[in-house]
Design a protein around this motif. Structure first.
Motif, PDB file in Angstrom:
ATOM      1  N   TYR A 128       0.822  -1.245   0.021  1.00 13.07           N
ATOM      2  CA  TYR A 128       0.076   0.037  -0.018  1.00 13.07           C
ATOM      3  C   TYR A 128       0.875   1.257   0.150  1.00 13.07           C
ATOM      4  N   THR A 129       0.753   2.303  -0.831  1.00 15.90           N
ATOM      5  CA  THR A 129       1.342   3.525  -0.911  1.00 15.90           C
ATOM      6  C   THR A 129       0.361   4.602  -0.818  1.00 15.90           C
ATOM      7  N   LYS A 130       0.747   5.624   0.335  1.00 15.37           N
ATOM      8  CA  LYS A 130      -0.513   6.594   0.351  1.00 15.37           C
ATOM      9  C   LYS A 130      -0.505   7.689  -0.790  1.00 15.37           C
ATOM     10  N   ARG A 131       0.902   7.821  -1.302  1.00 14.84           N
ATOM     11  CA  ARG A 131       0.926   8.808  -2.380  1.00 14.84           C
ATOM     12  C   ARG A 131       1.752   8.423  -3.660  1.00 14.84           C
TER      13      ARG A 131
END
Length: 131
Positions: A128-131
């Motif tokens: 998971y990557t927020k940005r």
């Protein structure tokens, strides 16, 4: 002239083994090779012969032939062990209690879980990557 044999089929993961036990002089053949050459990993041959030991049978007076296909080393080992136990029970029905006690007649139903869409493996999600 036909020889009287007792057959047991064992399965584990993707492996299937057809084990035939007959009276003889101690030959143990797996896929046309001696068992010692086919199962080279430490402890595999002892695990396969455990049902014989539990039954109190002498390996030197039985001929065992095995046709095994599919799967890997562990699956094939466990498939042969189950097939051996089933063949011994066909040979002597009184052995059912002993084989059940040691768990030799229980088929291990665990198989590899299928891959799901959107995941890397069965359960591993992409990072998971927020940005």
């Amino acid at each position: 002239m036909s020889v009287q044999y007792y057959e047991g089929v064992g399965r584990r993961k993707e492996a299937t083994a057809r084990v035939r036990v007959m009276s003889g002089n101690g030959k143990f053949i797996v896929n046309d090779k001696p068992a010692e050459d086919y199962f080279t990993r430490l402890g595999d041959l002892e695990a396969i012969l455990a049902p014989l030991a539990a039954a109190g049978e002498d390996r030197s007076r039985l001929d065992i032939t095995v046709q095994v296909k599919g799967g890997g080393v562990t699956g094939q080992t466990d498939a042969v062990k189950l097939g051996m136990a089933r063949a011994l029970v066909k040979m002597n029905a009184d052995l059912v209690a002993v084989m059940r006690k040691y768990g030799f007649l229980t088929r291990d139903a665990r198989v590899k879980e299928r891959k799901k869409p959107g995941l890397k493996r069965a359960r591993k999600a992409p990072t998971y990557t927020k940005r």
